[in-house]
Design an enzyme around this catalytic site. Structure first.
Site, mmCIF file in Angstrom:
data_model
loop_
_atom_site.group_PDB
_atom_site.id
_atom_site.type_symbol
_atom_site.label_atom_id
_atom_site.label_comp_id
_atom_site.label_asym_id
_atom_site.label_seq_id
_atom_site.Cartn_x
_atom_site.Cartn_y
_atom_site.Cartn_z
ATOM 1 N N PHE A 104 0.836 -1.213 0.000
ATOM 2 C CA PHE A 104 0.000 0.000 0.000
ATOM 3 C C PHE A 104 0.868 1.259 0.000
ATOM 4 O O PHE A 104 0.852 2.042 -0.960
ATOM 5 C CB PHE A 104 -0.939 -0.067 1.220
ATOM 6 C CG PHE A 104 -1.555 1.237 1.637
ATOM 7 C CD1 PHE A 104 -2.162 2.081 0.711
ATOM 8 C CD2 PHE A 104 -1.535 1.624 2.978
ATOM 9 C CE1 PHE A 104 -2.722 3.291 1.106
ATOM 10 C CE2 PHE A 104 -2.108 2.821 3.388
ATOM 11 C CZ PHE A 104 -2.692 3.658 2.445
ATOM 12 N N LYS A 162 11.091 -11.219 11.254
ATOM 13 C CA LYS A 162 12.256 -11.390 10.382
ATOM 14 C C LYS A 162 12.453 -10.187 9.457
ATOM 15 O O LYS A 162 13.574 -9.734 9.255
ATOM 16 C CB LYS A 162 12.117 -12.670 9.552
ATOM 17 C CG LYS A 162 12.436 -13.926 10.365
ATOM 18 C CD LYS A 162 12.195 -15.191 9.591
ATOM 19 C CE LYS A 162 13.255 -15.426 8.539
ATOM 20 N NZ LYS A 162 13.020 -16.710 7.818
ATOM 21 N N VAL A 172 13.190 -9.680 1.291
ATOM 22 C CA VAL A 172 14.323 -8.815 1.654
ATOM 23 C C VAL A 172 15.091 -9.314 2.879
ATOM 24 O O VAL A 172 16.078 -8.695 3.269
ATOM 25 C CB VAL A 172 13.911 -7.335 1.864
ATOM 26 C CG1 VAL A 172 13.361 -6.746 0.593
ATOM 27 C CG2 VAL A 172 12.939 -7.171 3.012
ATOM 28 N N ASP A 195 9.755 -6.769 -3.614
ATOM 29 C CA ASP A 195 8.615 -7.230 -2.811
ATOM 30 C C ASP A 195 8.485 -8.739 -2.992
ATOM 31 O O ASP A 195 8.803 -9.259 -4.064
ATOM 32 C CB ASP A 195 7.325 -6.542 -3.291
ATOM 33 C CG ASP A 195 6.260 -6.472 -2.209
ATOM 34 O OD1 ASP A 195 5.876 -5.353 -1.832
ATOM 35 O OD2 ASP A 195 5.805 -7.539 -1.740
ATOM 36 N N ASN A 196 8.027 -9.432 -1.950
ATOM 37 C CA ASN A 196 7.797 -10.875 -2.097
ATOM 38 C C ASN A 196 6.306 -11.202 -2.174
ATOM 39 O O ASN A 196 5.929 -12.379 -2.157
ATOM 40 C CB ASN A 196 8.461 -11.660 -0.948
ATOM 41 C CG ASN A 196 7.853 -11.313 0.400
ATOM 42 O OD1 ASN A 196 7.011 -10.417 0.492
ATOM 43 N ND2 ASN A 196 8.274 -12.004 1.432
ATOM 44 N N ARG A 220 -7.748 -3.586 8.660
ATOM 45 C CA ARG A 220 -7.629 -2.294 9.338
ATOM 46 C C ARG A 220 -8.960 -1.564 9.274
ATOM 47 O O ARG A 220 -9.805 -1.852 8.436
ATOM 48 C CB ARG A 220 -6.496 -1.475 8.719
ATOM 49 C CG ARG A 220 -5.161 -1.924 9.262
ATOM 50 C CD ARG A 220 -4.027 -1.123 8.728
ATOM 51 N NE ARG A 220 -3.654 -1.561 7.409
ATOM 52 C CZ ARG A 220 -2.508 -1.234 6.820
ATOM 53 N NH1 ARG A 220 -1.638 -0.470 7.442
ATOM 54 N NH2 ARG A 220 -2.223 -1.675 5.614
ATOM 55 N N THR A 275 -2.499 5.568 8.472
ATOM 56 C CA THR A 275 -2.575 6.184 7.137
ATOM 57 C C THR A 275 -3.572 5.390 6.307
ATOM 58 O O THR A 275 -3.703 4.184 6.480
ATOM 59 C CB THR A 275 -1.179 6.158 6.484
ATOM 60 O OG1 THR A 275 -0.272 6.851 7.342
ATOM 61 C CG2 THR A 275 -1.178 6.848 5.134
ATOM 62 N N TYR A 332 5.265 -7.042 15.873
ATOM 63 C CA TYR A 332 5.399 -5.861 15.011
ATOM 64 C C TYR A 332 6.094 -4.730 15.759
ATOM 65 O O TYR A 332 7.066 -4.143 15.271
ATOM 66 C CB TYR A 332 4.003 -5.423 14.556
ATOM 67 C CG TYR A 332 3.986 -4.265 13.579
ATOM 68 C CD1 TYR A 332 4.542 -4.394 12.307
ATOM 69 C CD2 TYR A 332 3.382 -3.054 13.918
ATOM 70 C CE1 TYR A 332 4.506 -3.338 11.398
ATOM 71 C CE2 TYR A 332 3.336 -1.995 13.021
ATOM 72 C CZ TYR A 332 3.891 -2.140 11.763
ATOM 73 O OH TYR A 332 3.853 -1.091 10.866
ATOM 74 N N GLY A 373 22.654 -2.939 5.017
ATOM 75 C CA GLY A 373 23.883 -3.415 4.374
ATOM 76 C C GLY A 373 23.976 -2.908 2.945
ATOM 77 O O GLY A 373 25.045 -2.477 2.489
#
Ligand code: UDP
Length: 338
Positions: free
Chosen positions: A24, A104, A70, A44-45, A199, A188, A158, A115
């Site tokens: 989003f 993760k 990532v 993105d996965n 949400r 948001t 989170y 990195g």
């Protein structure tokens, strides 16, 4: 362009990497950066993001997409000037369902993104969150407040992942001299939120547009402050281009109870829905309002879009998504005749 001790060397187009670029907020950021002349590499996965959010960019020579988790090593050829780390589940029902992936991406994913920034000499911005304040005992919340987080509760995966991510970014800043930016994003909303992400904005809008009951959790006296996505993008961009390495709250300080919000949604959609009550989820923060003093003074930022304006734009998106879904469900024969 930024002036600093570690200023990115820019060619004709600055190069930005956006992790979570199909999500989003990530996809809105990609659009925002392309419009400002950046070349953008989105990663993105698709765990919570979707190709629909970036489909309109197919064929754009300034845009490249890499499907990757990532938390794995990020190898990119060529220069990178800015790394915007937005990858993470962000809705309470998503991170309740994906607690380990959430931890993760906030820890290992942030490590990989830092990195990459270090290797390329790029600036790094972390999409942090008002959740670092937990269920706040200070109101409104300034950046100097350390928070009231339950580390072992359902939201801990989170909240603590983002707190760890902030700590890691500061460690890279102090130890390696990386230019880091920390934005604490408050609630948001806007187009491209998933209808089913749980949400409150997509939940209430999809209920209201279908004339189904709006599900208020608890007694509805808990508060939130809702920022429209274009205001957020403006604040985040200003932060990246600024010299501010302390955390900065970006959100709309107009606070509203969830009950008032439900009534407002019914009003702006013209819905026949009624309001019903469901149990309050564990550790649901009772109040939330950003103190945006730092964003005002250091970034010259304040939100521009009012709640009715922002909701108007969001409703249009949700109406179309609901119509698309209804069409997809109709049998082929009936669809041809309708
Ligand atoms: N909420 C609600 N009904 C819903 C979804 C959410 O009353 O169908 C409430 C939720 O309990 C919280 C607020 O709305 O108090 C905002 O929830 P959301 O999941 O949008 O994000 P949060 O700010 O809690 O991370």
């Amino acid at each position: 362009m930024p002036s600093s001790k570690q200023q990115p060397r820019l060619g004709s187009h600055p190069v930005s990497v956006v992790t979570g670029g199909a999500g989003f907020l990530g996809s809105h950021l990609v659009d925002f950066l392309l419009a400002r002349g950046h070349r953008v590499i989105a990663i993105d996965n698709f765990v919570t993001g979707t190709v629909n959010n970036i489909a309109h960019l197919g064929g754009n020579p300034q845009f490249k997409f890499i499907q990757q988790d990532v938390t794995e090593f990020l190898f990119l050829d060529g220069p990178v000037h800015y790394v915007w780390h937005f990858a993470s589940p962000a809705s309470p029902i998503d991170y309740l369902e994906l607690p380990i992936q959430t931890l993760k991406v906030g820890s290992l994913g942030t490590h990989k993104a830092l990195g990459l920034a270090r290797h390329k000499g790029a600036r790094f911005l972390l999409a942090s969150t008002s959740e670092v304040y937990g269920d706040p005992l200070v109101h409104p919340q300034p950046e100097t407040y350390w928070g009231n987080v339950n580390p072992i509760g359902p939201r801990g995966c989170y909240d603590e992942a983002k707190r760890f991510a902030e700590a890691l970014a500061m460690a890279y800043h102090r130890e390696h001299g990386i230019e880091t930016r920390l934005v604490r994003i408050f609630n948001t909303y806007g187009p491209r939120m998933r209808l089913d992400d749980g949400r409150v904005v997509p939940a209430f809008l999809s209920q209201a547009l279908r004339h189904q009951p709006l599900t208020v959790f608890g007694d509805g006296r808990q508060t939130r402050s809702f920022c429209y996505c274009s205001d957020l993008m403006d604040g985040i961009y200003r932060l990246m281009m600024s010299e501010v390495s302390e955390p900065v709250n970006v959100g709309n300080p107009q606070e509203i109870t969830i009950m008032e919000f439900a009534r407002e949604i019914i009003r702006v959609t013209g819905s026949r829905s009624r309001i019903i009550f469901k149990p309050l989820p564990q550790d649901d923060p009772r109040q939330r309002q950003p103190d945006i003093g730092r964003a005002r003074t250091r970034l010259g930022w304040k939100p521009q879009v009012t709640l009715p304006e922002g909701l108007g734009k969001t409703i249009e998106f949700f109406r179309n998504r609901i119509l698309d879904r209804a069409k997809a469900r109709k049998p082929a024969g009936r669809r041809r005749n309708s």
